[in-house]
Enzyme design. Structure first.
Site, PDB file in Angstrom:
ATOM      1  N   GLN A  78       2.736  10.053   1.295  1.00 21.52           N
ATOM      2  CA  GLN A  78       4.048   9.404   1.422  1.00 21.52           C
ATOM      3  C   GLN A  78       5.005   9.796   0.306  1.00 21.52           C
ATOM      4  O   GLN A  78       6.212   9.576   0.422  1.00 21.52           O
ATOM      5  CB  GLN A  78       3.892   7.873   1.442  1.00 21.52           C
ATOM      6  CG  GLN A  78       3.232   7.358   2.709  1.00 21.52           C
ATOM      7  CD  GLN A  78       3.119   5.853   2.690  1.00 21.52           C
ATOM      8  OE1 GLN A  78       2.179   5.313   2.125  1.00 21.52           O
ATOM      9  NE2 GLN A  78       4.092   5.181   3.271  1.00 21.52           N
ATOM     10  N   CYS A  93       5.682  -0.075   7.274  1.00 17.09           N
ATOM     11  CA  CYS A  93       5.307   1.093   6.481  1.00 17.09           C
ATOM     12  C   CYS A  93       6.499   1.500   5.623  1.00 17.09           C
ATOM     13  O   CYS A  93       7.634   1.518   6.115  1.00 17.09           O
ATOM     14  CB  CYS A  93       4.917   2.233   7.416  1.00 17.09           C
ATOM     15  SG  CYS A  93       4.438   3.738   6.556  1.00 17.09           S
ATOM     16  N   LEU A  94       6.239   1.829   4.357  1.00 14.62           N
ATOM     17  CA  LEU A  94       7.344   2.223   3.474  1.00 14.62           C
ATOM     18  C   LEU A  94       7.999   3.520   3.945  1.00 14.62           C
ATOM     19  O   LEU A  94       9.146   3.787   3.580  1.00 14.62           O
ATOM     20  CB  LEU A  94       6.844   2.371   2.034  1.00 14.62           C
ATOM     21  CG  LEU A  94       6.375   1.068   1.366  1.00 14.62           C
ATOM     22  CD1 LEU A  94       5.828   1.349  -0.030  1.00 14.62           C
ATOM     23  CD2 LEU A  94       7.504   0.049   1.302  1.00 14.62           C
ATOM     24  N   HIS A 138      -2.958   7.329   6.758  1.00 17.13           N
ATOM     25  CA  HIS A 138      -1.967   8.237   6.169  1.00 17.13           C
ATOM     26  C   HIS A 138      -2.624   9.520   5.661  1.00 17.13           C
ATOM     27  O   HIS A 138      -2.043  10.600   5.750  1.00 17.13           O
ATOM     28  CB  HIS A 138      -1.250   7.575   4.978  1.00 17.13           C
ATOM     29  CG  HIS A 138      -0.064   6.739   5.363  1.00 17.13           C
ATOM     30  ND1 HIS A 138       1.038   7.256   6.009  1.00 17.13           N
ATOM     31  CD2 HIS A 138       0.216   5.428   5.163  1.00 17.13           C
ATOM     32  CE1 HIS A 138       1.934   6.298   6.196  1.00 17.13           C
ATOM     33  NE2 HIS A 138       1.454   5.173   5.700  1.00 17.13           N
ATOM     34  N   GLY A 168       0.829  -1.197   0.000  1.00 15.35           N
ATOM     35  CA  GLY A 168       0.000   0.000   0.000  1.00 15.35           C
ATOM     36  C   GLY A 168       0.863   1.246   0.000  1.00 15.35           C
ATOM     37  O   GLY A 168       1.994   1.223   0.482  1.00 15.35           O
ATOM     38  N   HIS A 187      -4.729   1.239   7.323  1.00 21.11           N
ATOM     39  CA  HIS A 187      -3.392   1.842   7.474  1.00 21.11           C
ATOM     40  C   HIS A 187      -3.214   2.983   6.459  1.00 21.11           C
ATOM     41  O   HIS A 187      -2.720   4.058   6.814  1.00 21.11           O
ATOM     42  CB  HIS A 187      -2.346   0.732   7.266  1.00 21.11           C
ATOM     43  CG  HIS A 187      -0.921   1.180   7.242  1.00 21.11           C
ATOM     44  ND1 HIS A 187       0.026   0.683   8.118  1.00 21.11           N
ATOM     45  CD2 HIS A 187      -0.259   2.048   6.435  1.00 21.11           C
ATOM     46  CE1 HIS A 187       1.201   1.257   7.861  1.00 21.11           C
ATOM     47  NE2 HIS A 187       1.062   2.075   6.838  1.00 21.11           N
ATOM     48  N   GLU A 188      -3.635   2.751   5.223  1.00 23.11           N
ATOM     49  CA  GLU A 188      -3.448   3.772   4.178  1.00 23.11           C
ATOM     50  C   GLU A 188      -4.380   4.968   4.382  1.00 23.11           C
ATOM     51  O   GLU A 188      -3.977   6.111   4.166  1.00 23.11           O
ATOM     52  CB  GLU A 188      -3.649   3.171   2.784  1.00 23.11           C
ATOM     53  CG  GLU A 188      -2.693   2.029   2.423  1.00 23.11           C
ATOM     54  CD  GLU A 188      -1.228   2.345   2.667  1.00 23.11           C
ATOM     55  OE1 GLU A 188      -0.824   3.519   2.538  1.00 23.11           O
ATOM     56  OE2 GLU A 188      -0.470   1.425   3.025  1.00 23.11           O
TER      57      GLU A 188
HETATM   58 ZN   LIG Z   1       2.362   3.328   5.765  1.00 23.95          ZN
END
Ligand SMILES: [Zn+2]
Length: 172
Positions: A51, A94-95, A140, A46, A136-137
């Protein structure tokens, strides 16, 4: 398609509430394509627009299992319209917080409504890893990270590691 650099926590853009996307334009379509490519390249399941430094309510995801065919999804202005009382725990990463993982408890199932790239409103129920991923996304888009669910000590420890990582990367 272009790979976009992924912001690493701590960054004020990751703590900002993103703005709704007013309409689907070619630029939004390109952004979604770039985000999917960036997500698969990372690799991740995701990626939310903040991000990559774009404060718009758009996310991409693909939580298909490795043996399954790819199921890329683009969700614009997504909203959780229902959440199950039943909760589940997944070890999240998380990226924007590389190589840090922690258990997070969330509703096991959610129903989400969003605008698709086709300009139509979609609604779908997600469970399993998909449910965790979409929540989660969406977090963000509200300036919230998975480490915000952790105890302050653990959150601060991870943040210190990220500060160090960013310093090392800046030195090259
Ligand atoms: Zn994340």
């Amino acid at each position: 398609m272009t790979l976009r650099p992924i912001l690493i926590h701590p960054d004020p853009r990751l703590k900002t509430v993103a703005e709704p996307v007013p309409e689907i334009t070619d630029e939004i379509r390109r952004l979604a394509d770039d985000m999917l490519e960036t997500m698969y390249d990372a690799p991740g399941i995701g990626l939310a627009a903040p991000q990559i430094g774009r404060l718009s309510r758009l996310l991409v995801m693909d939580a298909a299992k490795e043996e399954e065919t790819a199921q890329p999804m683009v969700l614009i202005n997504p909203q959780v319209t229902w959440a199950s009382d039943m909760r589940s725990v997944y070890e999240e990463g998380c990226l924007s917080i590389p190589e840090q993982f922690a258990d997070v408890e969330r509703p096991a199932e959610v129903e989400v409504r969003w605008l698709g790239l086709d300009g139509k409103t979609h609604s779908q129920r997600f469970d399993g890893l998909w449910a965790t991923c979409v929540q989660h996304e969406i977090d963000h888009l509200d300036g919230k990270l998975f480490i915000d669910y952790l105890k302050p000590m653990k959150r601060q420890m991870i943040t210190r590691r990220m500060v160090k990582l960013k310093r090392e990367r800046a030195r090259g």
